[in-house]
Motif scaffolding. Structure first.
Motif, PDB file in Angstrom:
ATOM      1  N   LYS A 163       0.833  -1.214   0.000  1.00  0.00           N
ATOM      2  CA  LYS A 163       0.000   0.000   0.000  1.00  0.00           C
ATOM      3  C   LYS A 163       0.867   1.262   0.000  1.00  0.00           C
ATOM      4  CE  LYS A 163      -3.997  -2.085   0.348  1.00  0.00           C
ATOM      5  NZ  LYS A 163      -4.858  -2.131  -0.832  1.00  0.00           N
ATOM      6  N   GLY A 164       2.162   1.084  -0.072  1.00  0.00           N
ATOM      7  CA  GLY A 164       3.068   2.235  -0.106  1.00  0.00           C
ATOM      8  C   GLY A 164       3.178   2.949   1.234  1.00  0.00           C
ATOM      9  N   ILE A 165       2.946   2.188   2.333  1.00  0.00           N
ATOM     10  CA  ILE A 165       2.994   2.818   3.654  1.00  0.00           C
ATOM     11  C   ILE A 165       4.363   2.575   4.292  1.00  0.00           C
ATOM     12  CG2 ILE A 165       1.972   2.840   5.975  1.00  0.00           C
ATOM     13  CD1 ILE A 165      -0.644   1.795   4.626  1.00  0.00           C
ATOM     14  N   ASN A 166       5.003   3.647   4.699  1.00  0.00           N
ATOM     15  CA  ASN A 166       6.332   3.530   5.299  1.00  0.00           C
ATOM     16  C   ASN A 166       6.235   3.208   6.797  1.00  0.00           C
ATOM     17  OD1 ASN A 166       9.157   3.687   5.364  1.00  0.00           O
ATOM     18  ND2 ASN A 166       9.037   5.792   6.160  1.00  0.00           N
ATOM     19  N   ILE A 167       7.028   2.237   7.222  1.00  0.00           N
ATOM     20  CA  ILE A 167       7.049   1.882   8.650  1.00  0.00           C
ATOM     21  C   ILE A 167       8.176   2.669   9.325  1.00  0.00           C
ATOM     22  CG2 ILE A 167       7.412   0.011  10.303  1.00  0.00           C
ATOM     23  CD1 ILE A 167       6.441  -1.930   8.107  1.00  0.00           C
ATOM     24  N   GLN A 168       7.843   3.367  10.404  1.00  0.00           N
ATOM     25  CA  GLN A 168       8.860   4.192  11.077  1.00  0.00           C
ATOM     26  C   GLN A 168       9.530   3.482  12.246  1.00  0.00           C
ATOM     27  OE1 GLN A 168       7.085   7.938  12.130  1.00  0.00           O
ATOM     28  NE2 GLN A 168       5.932   8.065  10.229  1.00  0.00           N
ATOM     29  N   GLU A 220      -1.928   9.576   8.599  1.00  0.00           N
ATOM     30  CA  GLU A 220      -2.733   9.677   7.379  1.00  0.00           C
ATOM     31  C   GLU A 220      -3.157   8.291   6.859  1.00  0.00           C
ATOM     32  OE1 GLU A 220      -1.864  11.281   2.911  1.00  0.00           O
ATOM     33  OE2 GLU A 220      -0.487  11.864   4.519  1.00  0.00           O
ATOM     34  N   TYR A 221      -2.342   7.270   7.137  1.00  0.00           N
ATOM     35  CA  TYR A 221      -2.613   5.947   6.576  1.00  0.00           C
ATOM     36  C   TYR A 221      -3.341   4.998   7.528  1.00  0.00           C
ATOM     37  CZ  TYR A 221       0.680   7.642   3.156  1.00  0.00           C
ATOM     38  OH  TYR A 221       1.307   8.400   2.222  1.00  0.00           O
ATOM     39  N   LEU A 222      -3.804   5.536   8.643  1.00  0.00           N
ATOM     40  CA  LEU A 222      -4.444   4.688   9.655  1.00  0.00           C
ATOM     41  C   LEU A 222      -5.498   3.746   9.062  1.00  0.00           C
ATOM     42  CD1 LEU A 222      -5.489   3.854  12.515  1.00  0.00           C
ATOM     43  CD2 LEU A 222      -6.764   5.972  12.566  1.00  0.00           C
ATOM     44  N   GLU A 223      -6.506   4.331   8.403  1.00  0.00           N
ATOM     45  CA  GLU A 223      -7.622   3.504   7.941  1.00  0.00           C
ATOM     46  C   GLU A 223      -7.194   2.523   6.865  1.00  0.00           C
ATOM     47  OE1 GLU A 223     -11.133   5.744   7.236  1.00  0.00           O
ATOM     48  OE2 GLU A 223     -11.061   6.609   9.261  1.00  0.00           O
TER      49      GLU A 223
END
Ligand code: ASP
Ligand code: MG
Length: 413
Positions: A371-376, A392-395
């Motif tokens: 989903k293109g979500i970066n893990i910090q 922003e990507y929570l949901e």
């Protein structure tokens, strides 16, 4: 015949109609031949209002007097509930914490239950009398009323169930159980039939706010099965329609992942250029502890030059300013750069089956990557994997993970 403790939360006793409705459920349990003790919360909104009254006079009030004020909400509902039960032709009496007695520590406002002498109450139960106990309160050794912290009636209920050696503690609330995730985000979230204490503890402390965390800890320690169910459905506890929180051994079908939780209340702090020498972590986290700041995830990097490194950790959002202030005053960190970020969210997947299944983390990371979500930040425990991502990507993240772990219901809830 069983002995059961039924707890009704604030929304379940919010007005006289609801109190009578709850009494009807109690009567049905009595009709089945069960011995019944009831724990009640204050009517919804009342505890907030009482706390506001104290604050309106002075925000630096005497905590012992605050407890006298806020414990009164439960006194009202305990008496009303006893009257409603009596109206149905069943014997009942109310009990306040000190009448049992429920002995508490002296930490006013968040006292812990130390002992419950259940002998008197047991005698009354044995005479077919329903006992209605005011939740959230007890008495200290100094003979003062103390309250157990917000949401504390859950803990009263579980503690009473343990003291009475009850077969089950039914927690009636405004949801019909514990879900695989927040149904407001994922329409296909499923109600979990059975969940282990360990998993529930992770979910409760992760912000799935159904049960006070302390109540789950106590249930785990004292082995009290808890059922979470709705007081607005027609069913009663003995129909076993809610979510049962119980021992792992009593759960036949163990899910690898049982729930996806999120927590929006954390903030991230990164310390850059921290000297890479022994004692630095103690230097940072010692003062934070002294300031009563609860640090959650901690990550420290290996330093590339052997001289300086970075440390990242999370704290409750409300404590962020205090935490950064506290760090700026630490001598050894004078050269470090302190950065903070409030726009994050913690997402966690929880499941007892993780202990024996490999690849759970891989699914999580791959799903987020797709989903293109970066893990910090990443942290794991035996039965949980948590990541910090941009809020922003929570949901998107919760939905994708819920699907990836096969938790979606056939049809929307
Ligand atoms: N009435 C208290 C509160 O609102 C305790 C409880 O309901 O569990 O926090
Ligand atoms: Mg509650």
């Amino acid at each position: 015949m069983a002995r059961i403790v039924l707890k009704f939360g604030g929304t379940s006793v919010a007005d006289m109609g609801r109190i009578e409705r709850a009494a009807g459920k109690i009567a049905r349990e009595v009709a089945l031949g069960h011995e019944v003790a009831v724990v009640v919360s204050a009517m919804s909104g009342v505890t907030n209002q009482l706390a506001d009254h104290c604050n309106a006079i002075t925000p630096i009030y005497d905590a012992r007097e605050y407890d006298t004020v806020v414990s009164s909400g439960e006194q009202v509902t305990a008496g009303l509930m006893a009257i409603a039960i009596q109206k149905l032709g069943i014997e009942a009496r109310s009990w306040l914490g000190w009448q049992v007695p429920i002995l508490c520590s002296e930490v006013h406002g968040k006292a812990r239950i130390e002992d419950i002498d259940s002998s008197k109450m047991l005698r009354h139960l044995g005479r077919d009398q329903v006992a209605v106990l005011a939740g959230f309160q007890g008495i200290t050794e100094r003979n003062r009323i103390a309250t157990l912290g917000r949401g504390g009636s859950d803990t009263t209920a579980v503690a009473l169930a343990a003291a009475l050696e009850a077969d089950r503690c039914d927690i009636y609330t405004d949801v019909d159980g514990v879900y695989t995730t927040d149904p407001r985000i994922v329409k296909r979230a499923k109600k979990i039939k059975k969940i282990s204490y360990e998993e529930m503890l992770e979910l409760a402390s992760l912000g799935a706010k159904v049960l006070q965390t302390r109540s789950v800890e106590m249930a785990y320690k004292r082995d009290v099965p808890i059922q979470v169910l709705s007081s607005f459905d027609d069913a009663i506890g003995s129909d076993l329609v809610g979510t049962l929180v119980t021992r792992e051994e009593d759960i036949m079908e163990k899910q690898v992942v049982n729930g996806v939780a999120y927590d929006k209340n954390e903030a991230k702090i990164t310390l850059i250029n921290v000297p890479d020498i022994p004692g630095v972590a103690a230097e940072v986290f010692g003062p934070l502890t002294d300031c009563d700041i609860n640090v959650d995830m901690i990550v420290q990097n290996v330093s590339s030059d052997g001289k300086v490194t970075n440390i990242t950790f999370t704290v409750p959002k409300e404590d962020l300013d205090r935490a950064t202030e506290c760090i700026k005053n630490i001598d050894k960190l004078k050269g470090a750069d302190v950065r903070s970020d409030k726009d994050i969210v913690k997402i966690s997947v929880v499941g007892i089956g993780m202990i024996s299944h490999a690849g759970v983390a891989k699914v999580m990371f791959q799903t987020l990557a797709d989903k293109g979500i970066n893990i910090q930040v990443i942290a794991t425990s035996e039965i949980k994997i948590s990541v910090i991502i941009d809020k922003e990507y929570l949901e998107l993240a919760v939905r994708a993970l819920h699907t990836a772990y096969g938790l979606d219901a056939e049809s929307a809830a």
